[in-house]
Motif scaffolding. Structure first.
Motif, PDB file in Angstrom:
ATOM      1  N   GLU A  53       0.894  -1.191  -0.010  1.00  0.00           N
ATOM      2  CA  GLU A  53      -0.032  -0.133  -0.154  1.00  0.00           C
ATOM      3  C   GLU A  53       1.005   1.250  -0.028  1.00  0.00           C
ATOM      4  O   GLU A  53       0.693   2.323  -0.799  1.00  0.00           O
ATOM      5  CB  GLU A  53      -0.823  -0.036   1.205  1.00  0.00           C
ATOM      6  N   ARG A  54       2.148   1.274   0.827  1.00  0.00           N
ATOM      7  CA  ARG A  54       2.796   2.289   0.897  1.00  0.00           C
ATOM      8  C   ARG A  54       3.628   2.509  -0.557  1.00  0.00           C
ATOM      9  O   ARG A  54       3.442   3.576  -1.065  1.00  0.00           O
ATOM     10  CB  ARG A  54       3.801   2.103   2.050  1.00  0.00           C
ATOM     11  N   GLU A  55       3.932   1.592  -1.178  1.00  0.00           N
ATOM     12  CA  GLU A  55       4.544   1.648  -2.626  1.00  0.00           C
ATOM     13  C   GLU A  55       3.451   2.264  -3.588  1.00  0.00           C
ATOM     14  O   GLU A  55       3.807   2.953  -4.383  1.00  0.00           O
ATOM     15  CB  GLU A  55       5.291   0.353  -2.933  1.00  0.00           C
ATOM     16  N   ARG A  56       2.276   1.757  -3.389  1.00  0.00           N
ATOM     17  CA  ARG A  56       1.217   2.138  -4.329  1.00  0.00           C
ATOM     18  C   ARG A  56       1.052   3.607  -4.331  1.00  0.00           C
ATOM     19  O   ARG A  56       0.952   4.279  -5.366  1.00  0.00           O
ATOM     20  CB  ARG A  56       0.072   1.386  -4.185  1.00  0.00           C
ATOM     21  N   LEU A  57       0.723   3.788  -2.898  1.00  0.00           N
ATOM     22  CA  LEU A  57       0.718   5.455  -2.789  1.00  0.00           C
ATOM     23  C   LEU A  57       1.713   6.292  -3.082  1.00  0.00           C
ATOM     24  O   LEU A  57       1.726   7.383  -3.813  1.00  0.00           O
ATOM     25  CB  LEU A  57       0.162   5.798  -1.174  1.00  0.00           C
ATOM     26  N   ALA A  58       3.175   6.083  -3.001  1.00  0.00           N
ATOM     27  CA  ALA A  58       4.245   6.624  -3.260  1.00  0.00           C
ATOM     28  C   ALA A  58       4.337   6.849  -4.997  1.00  0.00           C
ATOM     29  O   ALA A  58       4.598   7.908  -5.172  1.00  0.00           O
ATOM     30  CB  ALA A  58       5.706   5.919  -2.751  1.00  0.00           C
ATOM     31  N   GLY A  59       3.818   5.899  -5.502  1.00  0.00           N
ATOM     32  CA  GLY A  59       3.780   5.837  -6.910  1.00  0.00           C
ATOM     33  C   GLY A  59       2.744   6.650  -7.531  1.00  0.00           C
ATOM     34  O   GLY A  59       2.939   7.529  -8.228  1.00  0.00           O
ATOM     35  N   LEU A  60       1.580   6.898  -6.859  1.00  0.00           N
ATOM     36  CA  LEU A  60       0.401   7.703  -7.038  1.00  0.00           C
ATOM     37  C   LEU A  60       0.846   9.197  -7.112  1.00  0.00           C
ATOM     38  O   LEU A  60       0.556  10.174  -7.549  1.00  0.00           O
ATOM     39  CB  LEU A  60      -0.602   7.199  -6.247  1.00  0.00           C
ATOM     40  N   HIS A  61       1.719   9.314  -5.562  1.00  0.00           N
ATOM     41  CA  HIS A  61       2.151  10.468  -5.336  1.00  0.00           C
ATOM     42  C   HIS A  61       3.133  11.081  -6.401  1.00  0.00           C
ATOM     43  O   HIS A  61       2.985  12.333  -6.924  1.00  0.00           O
ATOM     44  CB  HIS A  61       2.991  10.467  -3.970  1.00  0.00           C
ATOM     45  N   ARG A  62       3.964  10.446  -6.670  1.00  0.00           N
ATOM     46  CA  ARG A  62       5.202  10.632  -7.775  1.00  0.00           C
ATOM     47  C   ARG A  62       4.281  10.976  -9.261  1.00  0.00           C
ATOM     48  O   ARG A  62       4.553  12.125  -9.915  1.00  0.00           O
ATOM     49  CB  ARG A  62       6.061   9.682  -8.147  1.00  0.00           C
ATOM     50  N   GLN A  63       3.023  10.200  -9.451  1.00  0.00           N
ATOM     51  CA  GLN A  63       2.517  10.421 -10.620  1.00  0.00           C
ATOM     52  C   GLN A  63       1.569  11.789 -10.724  1.00  0.00           C
ATOM     53  O   GLN A  63       1.775  12.517 -11.908  1.00  0.00           O
ATOM     54  CB  GLN A  63       1.495   9.288 -10.934  1.00  0.00           C
ATOM     55  N   VAL A  64       0.895  12.171  -9.528  1.00  0.00           N
ATOM     56  CA  VAL A  64       0.408  13.210  -9.682  1.00  0.00           C
ATOM     57  C   VAL A  64       1.276  14.484  -9.581  1.00  0.00           C
ATOM     58  O   VAL A  64       0.929  15.438 -10.239  1.00  0.00           O
ATOM     59  CB  VAL A  64      -0.537  13.249  -8.561  1.00  0.00           C
ATOM     60  N   ARG A  65       2.362  14.520  -8.860  1.00  0.00           N
ATOM     61  CA  ARG A  65       3.244  15.509  -8.809  1.00  0.00           C
ATOM     62  C   ARG A  65       3.851  15.601 -10.280  1.00  0.00           C
ATOM     63  O   ARG A  65       4.053  16.977 -10.783  1.00  0.00           O
ATOM     64  CB  ARG A  65       4.425  15.292  -8.093  1.00  0.00           C
ATOM     65  N   ALA A  66       4.063  14.579 -11.000  1.00  0.00           N
ATOM     66  CA  ALA A  66       4.630  14.715 -12.485  1.00  0.00           C
ATOM     67  C   ALA A  66       3.618  15.595 -13.163  1.00  0.00           C
ATOM     68  O   ALA A  66       3.937  16.295 -14.119  1.00  0.00           O
ATOM     69  CB  ALA A  66       5.033  13.556 -13.065  1.00  0.00           C
ATOM     70  N   ASP A  67       2.381  15.130 -12.938  1.00  0.00           N
ATOM     71  CA  ASP A  67       1.126  15.614 -14.070  1.00  0.00           C
ATOM     72  C   ASP A  67       0.898  16.934 -13.547  1.00  0.00           C
ATOM     73  O   ASP A  67       0.598  17.827 -14.447  1.00  0.00           O
ATOM     74  CB  ASP A  67      -0.060  14.827 -13.746  1.00  0.00           C
ATOM     75  N   ILE A  68       1.117  17.416 -12.450  1.00  0.00           N
ATOM     76  CA  ILE A  68       1.019  18.925 -11.967  1.00  0.00           C
ATOM     77  C   ILE A  68       2.112  19.671 -12.713  1.00  0.00           C
ATOM     78  O   ILE A  68       1.913  20.712 -13.083  1.00  0.00           O
ATOM     79  CB  ILE A  68       0.834  19.086 -10.336  1.00  0.00           C
ATOM     80  N   ALA A  69       3.388  19.027 -12.504  1.00  0.00           N
ATOM     81  CA  ALA A  69       4.534  19.833 -13.216  1.00  0.00           C
ATOM     82  C   ALA A  69       4.248  19.901 -14.840  1.00  0.00           C
ATOM     83  O   ALA A  69       4.534  21.056 -15.387  1.00  0.00           O
ATOM     84  CB  ALA A  69       5.802  19.011 -12.916  1.00  0.00           C
ATOM     85  N   SER A  70       3.800  18.865 -15.281  1.00  0.00           N
ATOM     86  CA  SER A  70       3.567  18.864 -16.678  1.00  0.00           C
ATOM     87  C   SER A  70       2.079  20.100 -16.980  1.00  0.00           C
ATOM     88  O   SER A  70       2.647  20.811 -18.230  1.00  0.00           O
ATOM     89  CB  SER A  70       3.092  17.826 -17.448  1.00  0.00           C
ATOM     90  N   ILE A  71       1.560  20.470 -16.330  1.00  0.00           N
ATOM     91  CA  ILE A  71       0.577  21.518 -16.581  1.00  0.00           C
ATOM     92  C   ILE A  71       1.200  22.657 -16.444  1.00  0.00           C
ATOM     93  O   ILE A  71       1.091  23.789 -16.931  1.00  0.00           O
ATOM     94  CB  ILE A  71      -0.602  21.210 -15.555  1.00  0.00           C
ATOM     95  N   ARG A  72       2.138  22.863 -15.173  1.00  0.00           N
ATOM     96  CA  ARG A  72       2.727  24.089 -14.840  1.00  0.00           C
ATOM     97  C   ARG A  72       3.595  24.451 -16.123  1.00  0.00           C
ATOM     98  O   ARG A  72       3.709  25.792 -16.232  1.00  0.00           O
ATOM     99  CB  ARG A  72       3.579  23.823 -13.741  1.00  0.00           C
ATOM    100  N   TYR A  73       4.433  23.583 -16.693  1.00  0.00           N
ATOM    101  CA  TYR A  73       5.338  23.885 -17.848  1.00  0.00           C
ATOM    102  C   TYR A  73       4.747  23.858 -18.950  1.00  0.00           C
ATOM    103  O   TYR A  73       5.343  23.560 -20.085  1.00  0.00           O
ATOM    104  CB  TYR A  73       6.546  22.858 -17.530  1.00  0.00           C
ATOM    105  N   GLY A  74       3.629  24.323 -19.132  1.00  0.00           N
ATOM    106  CA  GLY A  74       2.712  24.747 -20.316  1.00  0.00           C
ATOM    107  C   GLY A  74       2.324  23.252 -21.367  1.00  0.00           C
ATOM    108  O   GLY A  74       2.600  23.194 -22.536  1.00  0.00           O
TER     109      GLY A  74
END
Length: 92
Positions: A53-74
């Motif tokens: 569960e911790r690993e799954r949540l850590a993966g989701l955390h990284r993915q959401v942060r990456a998606d936010i960054a992709s929006i931020r950078y145009g």
């Protein structure tokens, strides 16, 4: 995948074929993703989680942060549309 430009010349809107998503859609999606990230962080801090569960949540955390960054950078219109589809039903 997340896009992190090293300098201003690499930011997508400096290229002639770049069509950005409307700012209001990017803002709305960013807010929804931040809410999703907050829920994930809350879940990560719950006691009694298994290693999987911790690993799954850590993966989701990284993915959401990456998606936010992709929006931020145009993010392009198509990228925003793909992210809206990806998180449809997941974000309130």
């Amino acid at each position: 995948m997340a896009y992190f430009p090293d300098d201003v010349s690499q930011i997508p809107d400096n290229h002639p074929d770049y069509i950005p998503a409307p700012p209001d859609r990017r803002t709305r999606l960013t807010v929804l993703l931040h809410k999703r990230l907050d829920r994930i962080i809350d879940q990560e801090h719950q006691p009694g989680l298994t290693l999987q569960e911790r690993e799954r949540l850590a993966g989701l955390h990284r993915q959401v942060r990456a998606d936010i960054a992709s929006i931020r950078y145009g993010a392009r219109e198509s990228e925003v549309r793909d992210l809206e589809r990806k998180y449809k039903g997941v974000c309130p």
